[in-house]
Design a protein around this motif. Structure first.
Motif, PDB file in Angstrom:
ATOM      1  N   PHE A 166      -5.326 163.071  53.010  1.00 34.77           N
ATOM      2  CA  PHE A 166      -6.266 163.442  52.323  1.00 34.77           C
ATOM      3  C   PHE A 166      -5.062 165.476  52.900  1.00 34.77           C
ATOM      4  O   PHE A 166      -4.785 165.065  54.286  1.00 34.77           O
ATOM      5  CB  PHE A 166      -7.447 163.669  53.493  1.00 34.77           C
ATOM      6  CG  PHE A 166      -8.561 164.476  52.770  1.00 34.77           C
ATOM      7  CD1 PHE A 166      -9.961 164.099  52.072  1.00 34.77           C
ATOM      8  CD2 PHE A 166      -8.554 165.946  53.704  1.00 34.77           C
ATOM      9  CE1 PHE A 166     -10.521 165.523  52.100  1.00 34.77           C
ATOM     10  CE2 PHE A 166      -9.040 167.038  53.392  1.00 34.77           C
ATOM     11  CZ  PHE A 166     -10.048 166.509  52.429  1.00 34.77           C
ATOM     12  N   ASN A 171      -5.343 168.200  54.541  1.00 37.22           N
ATOM     13  CA  ASN A 171      -6.040 168.768  55.440  1.00 37.22           C
ATOM     14  C   ASN A 171      -5.016 170.064  56.190  1.00 37.22           C
ATOM     15  O   ASN A 171      -4.725 170.174  56.373  1.00 37.22           O
ATOM     16  CB  ASN A 171      -6.603 167.675  56.258  1.00 37.22           C
ATOM     17  CG  ASN A 171      -7.775 168.631  57.535  1.00 37.22           C
ATOM     18  OD1 ASN A 171      -8.048 170.099  56.919  1.00 37.22           O
ATOM     19  ND2 ASN A 171      -7.571 167.527  58.358  1.00 37.22           N
ATOM     20  N   GLU A 198     -16.201 165.656  59.105  1.00 39.24           N
ATOM     21  CA  GLU A 198     -15.746 164.156  58.247  1.00 39.24           C
ATOM     22  C   GLU A 198     -17.492 163.636  57.804  1.00 39.24           C
ATOM     23  O   GLU A 198     -16.968 163.314  56.700  1.00 39.24           O
ATOM     24  CB  GLU A 198     -15.054 162.888  58.997  1.00 39.24           C
ATOM     25  CG  GLU A 198     -14.274 161.641  58.570  1.00 39.24           C
ATOM     26  CD  GLU A 198     -14.665 160.619  58.018  1.00 39.24           C
ATOM     27  OE1 GLU A 198     -14.231 160.105  57.024  1.00 39.24           O
ATOM     28  OE2 GLU A 198     -15.974 160.298  58.812  1.00 39.24           O
ATOM     29  N   TYR A 210     -15.902 165.989  55.040  1.00 38.38           N
ATOM     30  CA  TYR A 210     -15.096 165.640  54.507  1.00 38.38           C
ATOM     31  C   TYR A 210     -14.874 164.463  53.644  1.00 38.38           C
ATOM     32  O   TYR A 210     -14.321 163.821  52.665  1.00 38.38           O
ATOM     33  CB  TYR A 210     -13.941 165.352  55.969  1.00 38.38           C
ATOM     34  CG  TYR A 210     -12.857 166.323  55.906  1.00 38.38           C
ATOM     35  CD1 TYR A 210     -11.188 166.824  55.689  1.00 38.38           C
ATOM     36  CD2 TYR A 210     -13.728 167.015  56.788  1.00 38.38           C
ATOM     37  CE1 TYR A 210     -10.960 167.780  55.889  1.00 38.38           C
ATOM     38  CE2 TYR A 210     -12.757 168.426  57.535  1.00 38.38           C
ATOM     39  CZ  TYR A 210     -11.097 168.604  57.035  1.00 38.38           C
ATOM     40  OH  TYR A 210     -10.616 169.773  57.942  1.00 38.38           O
ATOM     41  N   LEU A 237     -15.068 164.264  49.996  1.00 39.58           N
ATOM     42  CA  LEU A 237     -13.739 164.334  49.389  1.00 39.58           C
ATOM     43  C   LEU A 237     -12.607 163.250  49.407  1.00 39.58           C
ATOM     44  O   LEU A 237     -11.150 163.860  48.740  1.00 39.58           O
ATOM     45  CB  LEU A 237     -13.208 166.092  49.720  1.00 39.58           C
ATOM     46  CG  LEU A 237     -14.378 166.994  49.224  1.00 39.58           C
ATOM     47  CD1 LEU A 237     -13.906 168.357  50.294  1.00 39.58           C
ATOM     48  CD2 LEU A 237     -14.863 167.402  47.679  1.00 39.58           C
ATOM     49  N   TYR A 238     -12.726 162.629  49.526  1.00 36.00           N
ATOM     50  CA  TYR A 238     -11.898 161.396  49.991  1.00 36.00           C
ATOM     51  C   TYR A 238     -11.296 161.337  48.471  1.00 36.00           C
ATOM     52  O   TYR A 238     -10.425 161.083  47.787  1.00 36.00           O
ATOM     53  CB  TYR A 238     -12.407 160.408  50.469  1.00 36.00           C
ATOM     54  CG  TYR A 238     -12.510 160.170  51.467  1.00 36.00           C
ATOM     55  CD1 TYR A 238     -10.919 161.048  52.475  1.00 36.00           C
ATOM     56  CD2 TYR A 238     -12.906 159.613  53.242  1.00 36.00           C
ATOM     57  CE1 TYR A 238     -11.675 161.215  53.803  1.00 36.00           C
ATOM     58  CE2 TYR A 238     -13.004 159.893  54.624  1.00 36.00           C
ATOM     59  CZ  TYR A 238     -12.290 160.613  54.949  1.00 36.00           C
ATOM     60  OH  TYR A 238     -12.584 160.591  56.216  1.00 36.00           O
ATOM     61  N   HIS A 281      -6.710 166.144  44.216  1.00 33.18           N
ATOM     62  CA  HIS A 281      -6.184 167.322  45.944  1.00 33.18           C
ATOM     63  C   HIS A 281      -5.962 168.409  45.737  1.00 33.18           C
ATOM     64  O   HIS A 281      -5.932 169.453  47.076  1.00 33.18           O
ATOM     65  CB  HIS A 281      -4.056 167.153  45.513  1.00 33.18           C
ATOM     66  CG  HIS A 281      -3.792 165.691  46.625  1.00 33.18           C
ATOM     67  ND1 HIS A 281      -2.809 165.124  46.052  1.00 33.18           N
ATOM     68  CD2 HIS A 281      -4.087 164.573  46.933  1.00 33.18           C
ATOM     69  CE1 HIS A 281      -2.299 164.169  46.523  1.00 33.18           C
ATOM     70  NE2 HIS A 281      -3.293 163.769  47.395  1.00 33.18           N
ATOM     71  N   ASP A 336      -8.743 170.365  45.419  1.00 32.62           N
ATOM     72  CA  ASP A 336     -10.236 170.432  45.601  1.00 32.62           C
ATOM     73  C   ASP A 336      -9.877 169.812  47.267  1.00 32.62           C
ATOM     74  O   ASP A 336     -10.984 171.127  48.431  1.00 32.62           O
ATOM     75  CB  ASP A 336     -11.050 169.619  44.658  1.00 32.62           C
ATOM     76  CG  ASP A 336     -12.266 169.805  43.381  1.00 32.62           C
ATOM     77  OD1 ASP A 336     -11.352 170.451  43.399  1.00 32.62           O
ATOM     78  OD2 ASP A 336     -12.692 168.474  43.242  1.00 32.62           O
ATOM     79  N   GLN A 337      -8.920 169.659  47.701  1.00 37.10           N
ATOM     80  CA  GLN A 337      -8.999 169.293  48.879  1.00 37.10           C
ATOM     81  C   GLN A 337      -8.310 170.286  49.712  1.00 37.10           C
ATOM     82  O   GLN A 337      -8.665 171.092  50.492  1.00 37.10           O
ATOM     83  CB  GLN A 337      -7.648 168.230  49.155  1.00 37.10           C
ATOM     84  CG  GLN A 337      -9.161 166.560  48.686  1.00 37.10           C
ATOM     85  CD  GLN A 337      -7.952 165.796  48.652  1.00 37.10           C
ATOM     86  OE1 GLN A 337      -6.555 165.765  49.220  1.00 37.10           O
ATOM     87  NE2 GLN A 337      -8.454 164.251  49.190  1.00 37.10           N
ATOM     88  N   SER A 348     -10.136 173.044  52.302  1.00 41.58           N
ATOM     89  CA  SER A 348      -9.183 173.392  53.920  1.00 41.58           C
ATOM     90  C   SER A 348      -9.095 174.638  53.952  1.00 41.58           C
ATOM     91  O   SER A 348      -9.903 174.776  55.258  1.00 41.58           O
ATOM     92  CB  SER A 348      -8.588 172.075  53.969  1.00 41.58           C
ATOM     93  OG  SER A 348      -7.537 172.362  52.944  1.00 41.58           O
TER      94      SER A 348
END
Lengths: 285, 329
Positions: free
Chosen positions: A30, A32, A76, A80, A83-84, A88, A90-91, A95
């Protein structure tokens, strides 16, 4: 010698903060970027406990770690985990949004100035050896960093939890089929990662400073450590952080006009020749 | 009709100008007459829209994730700024040189960027942008460092339209460049080249099999995106007659991503509409509460990612589909 020692100490501090990112980014895949925000949160918890509640430094550290871990669990569970499976991009966007919010939030609650922190007496001062001046606090950081690196390495490679974690990451479906509670493992891991960030943030107040700009100012360093060390690789992160710390301190000491340029150049060069990191076991997706 | 023939009608129809598009381009004209006092803001919007368009080309159409797109914006701004500061103040020449400089930088860095997967790309683009930031910061004699580049003298446009203090020339100049660049991008996106980019984004494995050179195409579009960004940077430098170090900052890259996602990436009008919405909101919100504007920005970003992944244009499209569905039923 002193330069190298200081470099190692600052590398160790970098390691303490970014190993949490290595866990979330490397093991859970992820991206982050809000990791620095969690570190900042830990720093603010520690400072508040110390200055307003008068709790001793050594007790404030674990409290900062636990507080941040709880915040991590909250995030989480609510955000979070949705969005697992996302891309990438979107993550990253998500963040970055969190980072912006944390900066404005810290600004609102604590104001724009640097937060003061006084170390307890037994961590101040220096030990003078021939040719080497060691700050006690820096020595403390090095010892703590080594202990945590050792403990984490043991945990990921040696315990049942570590095995479950690796299984959940490599193949969540099969892991679920084997009766592993993947959601719970991920939550715990995320808590671990953010908790370490909080601990690192609290430890870093003395050397890196603490103000609302913290998450953006240092996120590049954390990412470098993880990217260069190979994601999900604790020994790799440790070595990368140490190299980075030594180069950074030595660069600032000997060629101050070059600034951070050297660091970025080294990172880009490194990523070109070894995209999976120095010790990466596989390329990130 | 022969079944093996591919029906190209939807493709040719997409290349034709829709009436709504023509109406959209009347907006800048209307803006000029209705918002005379805010021409500076409108100029900023046009420049940011062009910058956003450049990111849309590489991210929205080719799917290359970049956290350091300001690198090219900054190169363009400094190139145009340095030209003007050293006596070559012709704006169009400045644009050209800035575009070429940024394009060359884009081509060189495309060799680095295209090697890795998403995460490596993020890091490399970020690293390149940070390197340039540090470079501009430290090369104070050339760039002015933190104080910014000053002493630019821009000659009148086409030798006759001087840049006035009300920003009228600057406005038409920026809008004109945006429009020309947009038309070029629009043609490009609907050309076979643009379609092959879409194909690459959707299925990288398949494209080589049907004969598309993936890496060459990606390098080409990355270079082109860099060139667009360089021109946008040059526009900013020329219209404000100042280059701040901020043109290379990480915040600008992040903000740009937000704008694009807000508008809807992978759609040229998404970039434009995102910019209009974002800049207007920024203008009003930061007037009300300058310090905490960032909080709302972050919240917006989180909400978009969680709930409205395809942005304003996606919403419009869904509304359109709803209308059509309703008509059928």
């Amino acid at each position: 010698m002193t330069v190298i020692f200081d470099g190692i100490a600052s590398g160790m501090l970098l390691f303490l903060i970014s190993v949490g990112l290595s866990v979330t980014l490397g093991l859970m895949n992820f991206v982050n970027l809000a990791h620095g925000a969690f570190a900042m949160f830990g720093g603010f918890v520690a400072v508040t406990l110390l200055n307003r509640a008068g709790i001793p430094f050594l007790a404030a550290l674990p409290l900062a770690a636990i507080g941040t871990a709880l915040l991590g669990v909250l995030f989480e569970r609510t955000l979070y985990r949705r969005l697992y499976a996302a891309t990438h991009l979107d993550q990253v966007l998500f963040s970055i949004g969190l980072v912006f919010m944390s900066i404005a939030g810290a600004h609102y609650l604590f104001g724009p100035q640097q937060q003061p922190l006084t170390l307890p007496g037994f961590l101040q001062g220096q030990i003078n050896l021939p040719g080497l001046d060691m700050g006690v606090y820096r020595l403390f950081l090095i010892v703590l960093g080594l202990a945590i690196a050792f403990g984490l390495q043991k945990m990921v490679s040696g315990t049942r939890f570590g095995a479950q974690l690796r299984a959940s990451v490599d193949n969540p479906r099969t892991a679920r089929g084997m009766g592993i509670n993947v959601d719970r493992i991920f939550t715990l891991t995320f808590a671990l990662g953010t908790g370490l960030a909080g601990l690192g943030g609290a430890l870093g107040v003395e050397m890196l400073g603490l103000d609302p700009g913290f998450p953006v100012k240092y996120i590049v360093y954390f990412l470098i450590v993880v990217a260069v060390g190979g994601s999900g690789n604790i020994t790799g992160s440790l070595i990368a952080a140490l190299i980075l710390g030594v180069f950074d301190v030595a660069g600032k000491y000997y060629v101050p006009q070059a600034g951070a340029f050297v660091i970025y150049a080294v990172m880009v060069a490194m990523l070109i020749f070894r995209p999976q990191g120095l010790f990466g076991r596989k390329a990130a997706r | 009709m022969n079944k093996s023939m591919i029906d190209l009608t939807p493709l040719t129809r997409a290349t034709r100008w829709h009436p709504a598009e023509l109406a959209f381009w009347l907006l800048p004209v209307a803006g000029y007459f209705l918002l005379q006092d805010n021409l500076v803001l409108l100029t900023q919007i046009a420049i940011t829209a062009l910058f956003c368009l450049s990111l849309d080309l590489i991210l929205g159409f080719a799917g290359i994730v970049s956290l350091g797109h300001t690198a090219f914006f900054g190169i363009g701004a400094y190139a145009a700024g340095l030209m003007a500061a050293h006596g070559h103040g012709d704006p169009l020449l400045g644009l050209l040189v800035a575009g070429i400089c940024a394009g060359i930088a884009g081509f060189i860095s495309s060799l680095l960027v295209l090697r890795g997967a998403d995460l490596t790309r993020l890091m490399v683009t970020l690293g390149v942008a940070m390197m340039l930031y540090e470079l501009a910061n430290k090369l104070t004699p050339i760039t002015g460092g933190v104080d910014g580049l000053q002493g630019m003298e821009i000659q009148p446009l086409f030798g006759s339209f001087a840049f006035d203090m009300f920003g009228k020339t600057a406005y038409w100049y920026a809008v004109g460049v945006l429009f020309v660049m947009f038309v070029i991008a629009r043609r490009l996106v609907h050309s076979p080249f643009g379609l092959s980019l879409k194909g690459i984004r959707q299925n990288v494995g398949r494209m080589p099999a049907i004969g598309a050179p993936v890496n060459a195409r990606l390098a080409a579009v990355y270079t082109l995106g860099a060139l667009y960004a360089g021109i946008a940077g040059a526009l900013l430098a020329q219209t404000t007659q100042f280059v701040a170090l901020d043109v290379l900052s990480f915040n600008r890259s992040a903000e740009l991503l937000l704008i694009l996602v807000l508008g809807g990436s992978g759609c040229l009008y998404g970039a434009l509409i995102g910019t209009i919405v974002f800049m207007t909101a920024h203008h009003f919100l930061s007037d009300m509460n300058p310090e905490y504007w960032q909080f709302w920005l972050g919240l917006l970003l989180v909400l978009i990612v969680l709930f409205a992944r395809d942005g304003v244009m996606g919403g419009v499209r869904r509304l359109g589909a709803l209308g059509k569905g309703g008509a059928k039923a």
